[in-house]
Design a protein around this motif. Structure first.
Motif, short mmCIF file in Angstrom:
data_model
loop_
_atom_site.label_atom_id
_atom_site.label_comp_id
_atom_site.label_asym_id
_atom_site.label_seq_id
_atom_site.Cartn_x
_atom_site.Cartn_y
_atom_site.Cartn_z
N SER A 1 -33.33 82.39 -3.79
CA SER A 1 -34.63 82.61 -4.43
C SER A 1 -35.05 84.06 -4.27
O SER A 1 -34.66 84.74 -3.32
N LEU A 2 -35.86 84.51 -5.22
CA LEU A 2 -36.50 85.83 -5.16
C LEU A 2 -37.94 85.67 -5.59
O LEU A 2 -38.29 84.77 -6.36
N THR A 3 -38.81 86.53 -5.10
CA THR A 3 -40.20 86.55 -5.56
C THR A 3 -40.24 87.18 -6.95
O THR A 3 -39.27 87.79 -7.41
N ASP A 4 -41.38 87.04 -7.62
CA ASP A 4 -41.52 87.64 -8.96
C ASP A 4 -41.32 89.15 -8.91
O ASP A 4 -40.66 89.74 -9.78
N PRO B 1 -31.18 93.05 -5.79
CA PRO B 1 -31.32 92.08 -4.68
C PRO B 1 -30.42 90.88 -4.91
O PRO B 1 -30.16 90.49 -6.05
N GLU B 2 -29.95 90.29 -3.83
CA GLU B 2 -29.05 89.14 -3.92
C GLU B 2 -29.76 87.90 -3.39
O GLU B 2 -29.96 87.78 -2.19
N PRO B 3 -30.15 86.98 -4.26
CA PRO B 3 -30.94 85.82 -3.83
C PRO B 3 -30.20 84.91 -2.85
O PRO B 3 -30.83 84.18 -2.09
N GLY B 4 -28.86 84.95 -2.84
CA GLY B 4 -28.10 84.05 -1.97
C GLY B 4 -27.76 84.62 -0.61
O GLY B 4 -27.07 83.97 0.18
N THR C 1 -34.10 90.73 5.04
CA THR C 1 -34.58 91.05 3.70
C THR C 1 -33.50 90.78 2.68
O THR C 1 -32.31 90.70 3.03
N VAL C 2 -33.89 90.61 1.42
CA VAL C 2 -32.91 90.49 0.34
C VAL C 2 -32.69 91.82 -0.36
O VAL C 2 -31.85 91.92 -1.26
N LEU C 3 -33.42 92.86 0.04
CA LEU C 3 -33.34 94.16 -0.62
C LEU C 3 -32.29 95.03 0.07
O LEU C 3 -32.40 95.32 1.26
N PRO C 4 -31.26 95.50 -0.65
CA PRO C 4 -30.21 96.33 -0.05
C PRO C 4 -30.62 97.80 0.09
O PRO C 4 -29.97 98.70 -0.45
N LEU C 5 -31.68 98.04 0.83
CA LEU C 5 -32.19 99.39 1.04
C LEU C 5 -31.81 99.83 2.46
O LEU C 5 -32.60 99.82 3.38
N PHE C 6 -30.54 100.21 2.62
CA PHE C 6 -29.98 100.43 3.94
C PHE C 6 -30.61 101.61 4.67
O PHE C 6 -30.91 101.54 5.86
N GLY C 7 -30.83 102.71 3.95
CA GLY C 7 -31.45 103.87 4.58
C GLY C 7 -32.86 103.60 5.03
O GLY C 7 -33.26 103.95 6.14
N LEU C 8 -33.65 102.94 4.17
CA LEU C 8 -35.04 102.66 4.49
C LEU C 8 -35.17 101.70 5.67
O LEU C 8 -35.84 101.99 6.66
N PHE C 9 -34.53 100.54 5.58
CA PHE C 9 -34.75 99.52 6.60
C PHE C 9 -34.09 99.83 7.94
O PHE C 9 -34.53 99.34 8.97
N SER C 10 -33.06 100.66 7.92
CA SER C 10 -32.48 101.11 9.19
C SER C 10 -33.51 101.91 9.98
O SER C 10 -33.63 101.78 11.21
N HIS C 11 -34.29 102.73 9.28
CA HIS C 11 -35.33 103.51 9.94
C HIS C 11 -36.54 102.66 10.31
O HIS C 11 -37.17 102.87 11.34
N VAL C 12 -36.86 101.68 9.45
CA VAL C 12 -38.00 100.82 9.74
C VAL C 12 -37.75 100.01 11.02
O VAL C 12 -38.61 99.94 11.90
N ILE C 13 -36.57 99.38 11.13
CA ILE C 13 -36.29 98.57 12.32
C ILE C 13 -36.20 99.43 13.56
O ILE C 13 -36.59 99.01 14.66
N GLU C 14 -35.73 100.67 13.42
CA GLU C 14 -35.68 101.57 14.57
C GLU C 14 -37.08 101.91 15.06
O GLU C 14 -37.36 101.85 16.26
#
Length: 570
Positions: free
Chosen positions: A88-91, A106-109, A138-151
């Motif tokens: 599933s994905l949001t609108d 994004p990959e819903p599965g 997350t379902v969003l493949p934003l590797f640069g962004l979320f690597s910094h967010v989780i850090e």
């Protein structure tokens, strides 16, 4: 481009349901602890109402810790990709999927899990070590962004406790929707992340000028963290395999099974993701797991000796050396600390019998490449002494973008020839069909319009295409492009309906059946045009003109149709 700007102001609350914005970006943030008796367990999930199945929780627990590797003392960051129980994905995420480059959809599965693992000596604990991970799903493949967010969240969590996660979630819940092509300001724990998600309309590899709003702060320092939101450090990750990089490009393009064996999950995940991205902007359509463990619920299926699935996986547990020795392509990477990842042609390629895999770093494969790229790329990378990673990264990205485009342009050109001509699109006929893709017909065009026109690389391009046609990457590309072309045809047909001259003179030569059919076409398109009021108004005007131009008897019959009246009332 991502940059951190320190900002002391709290985000201004906006009118929306709690966690509505949060869920457009992130599913949840989990704290995973190692318990001596229970093993890995999820201590807490934020937000509290986030749902995970028992299988998802089990997989996330094991993927959140380095697999059979106790040398990761200190902090370790990496990511994984794991199946979801529901697709599933949001609108907003569906909208994002339509607007970003296909390779970024994004990959819903699947979930992407961004991990910050900390292991420290602690004599007060039974095993003498503190081991805990923070995981962002997350379902969003934003590797640069979320690597910094989780850090950023992890440093606050390990210093101040769970209150920092709660605060971070509240800040993320104030973020704007993830809209491609716009400059976004994302407040997070006293900082503002400013970034831009690529748009499908962007020119590949063309630098984007970002116009960030000025933020007034007593601390004006800006720290650039990553060049793009959707990539890892490509050059740093891939330089250890430079000597085989063109061969690996072919394997990724063809969707062949590849296993990356590394010593740390960070090295493993970054290299797998870099391999996947080598064929950008083409989407890699096979399954892949940047980090895979022996406890994964898909372990038996993926490691079955009856067949090696067409996927790329990354592993760190030495156990896989025996379990996966039947895979046709094994890339073993040495320890970063030993200097074995420097640019060099020391990473040998060895043909082996599929039974005895050496422990030395190397590329174990019997694959013979179709193309002979030569040494031009290596010479370019080594032409000047030490250069910044950003420069080397740009050279590599440009090279593989041009190589992939040289391969795909003949396919795009042939596919375009299957489109019906615009002059054949009329308001009195249905949307015309696209001609069938025929392999032999395409191959016959290579001599005149093949890759030789745009690439200096020689080799058996035709053989490479024949193998490509059997891959999931070709199947995925063709389905997406046919969908795009069908949408294009529908848009062109709609424009013809909106602009056609539907007066009495133009209708005088038409049979009543054609006129009735056109009325029904207009009615159907009016009913389908949700969110496009301008087009709908034009079609309603056309329908009025059409009804005005027919005789009273036919008009009376047409207006007796209830759905036709509804088309005017929308």
């Amino acid at each position: 481009m991502i940059s951190f700007k320190y900002c002391m102001d709290e985000p201004v609350p906006s009118e929306h349901h709690p966690w509505e914005r949060f869920r457009q970006w992130i599913h949840s943030i989990c704290v995973v602890n190692f318990d001596l008796e229970l093993g890995q367990t999820i201590e807490v999930i934020y937000p509290g109402d986030a749902q995970l199945s028992s299988i998802e929780k089990s997989n996330i627990c094991y993927l959140s810790f380095p697999d059979s590797n106790s040398s990761c003392t200190g902090d370790t960051g990496y990511f994984f990709r794991v199946k979801r129980s529901e697709e599933s994905l949001t609108d907003a995420q569906w909208h994002l999927s339509e607007a970003v480059p296909v390779a970024m959809q994004p990959e819903p599965g699947f979930y992407f899990g961004f991990v910050h693992f900390r292991q420290m000596k602690d004599p007060t604990l039974p095993r003498g070590y503190f081991q805990k991970s923070l995981v962002l799903l997350t379902v969003l493949p934003l590797f640069g962004l979320f690597s910094h967010v989780i850090e950023a969240i992890s440093y606050g969590f390990f210093d101040l406790g769970e209150a920092s996660i709660e605060t971070a979630c509240q800040h993320i819940d104030q973020w704007p929707l993830p809209r491609p092509g716009e400059t976004l300001s994302l407040p997070l724990l006293g900082a503002v992340i400013q970034c831009r998600i690529p748009s499908r309309n962007d020119v590949p590899q063309k630098p984007i000028s970002l116009d960030f709003p000025h933020i007034t702060s007593s601390l004006s320092q800006t720290v650039v963290v990553s060049p793009v939101v959707h990539e890892v450090n490509f050059y740093e990750s891939i330089k250890c395999v430079i000597s085989h990089i063109h061969l690996l490009w072919e394997l990724v393009l063809l969707g062949d099974p590849v296993v990356v064996m590394a010593t740390t999950p960070s090295q493993c995940t970054n290299l797998v993701q870099s391999l996947i991205s080598m064929i950008w902007p083409l989407k890699y359509c096979n399954d892949y797991r940047p980090f895979f463990t022996i406890h994964d619920s898909d372990f038996s299926e993926i490691t079955s000796k009856h067949a090696s699935p067409n996927m790329i996986i990354g592993v760190t547990n030495p156990f896989f050396s025996k379990t996966l020795q039947h895979w046709p392509h094994i890339l073993r990477i040495g320890d970063v600390s030993t200097g074995q990842t420097a640019i060099a042609e020391k990473l040998f390629k060895k043909n082996w019998d599929g039974k005895t895999l050496e422990w030395k770093p190397g590329f174990y494969s019997q694959y013979k490449s179709f193309l002979q790229p030569g040494n031009s790329l290596m010479k370019k990378l080594l032409k000047v002494g030490k250069r910044p990673d950003s420069v080397q990264n740009a050279i590599l990205r440009r090279h593989f973008l041009e190589l992939t485009q040289s391969f795909m342009i003949p396919l795009e050109r042939y596919l375009s020839s299957l489109l019906p001509l615009k002059r054949h699109i009329t308001p009195f006929k249905a949307v015309p069909q696209i001609k069938t893709f025929v392999l032999e017909d395409f191959l016959s065009t290579l001599e005149q319009t093949g890759p030789a026109l745009t690439s200096s690389i020689k080799g058996d391009w035709e053989g490479l295409y024949k193998r490509f046609f059997k891959s999931m990457n070709f199947d995925g590309w063709l389905k997406q492009r046919l969908k795009d072309m069908e949408d294009q045809l529908k848009a062109t047909h709609l424009e013809v309906l909106c602009t056609a001259d539907l007066n009495s003179d133009s209708l005088s030569t038409r049979h009543q059946v054609e006129i009735v059919d056109l009325v029904l076409k207009l009615k159907d398109r009016i009913m389908d045009l949700n969110g496009k009021p301008e087009k709908r108004s034009k079609l309603q005007e056309q329908l009025k003109n059409l009804l005005t131009s027919v005789d009273d008897e036919l008009k009376s019959v047409l207006l007796s149709n209830c759905s036709l009246r509804e088309a005017f009332e929308i």
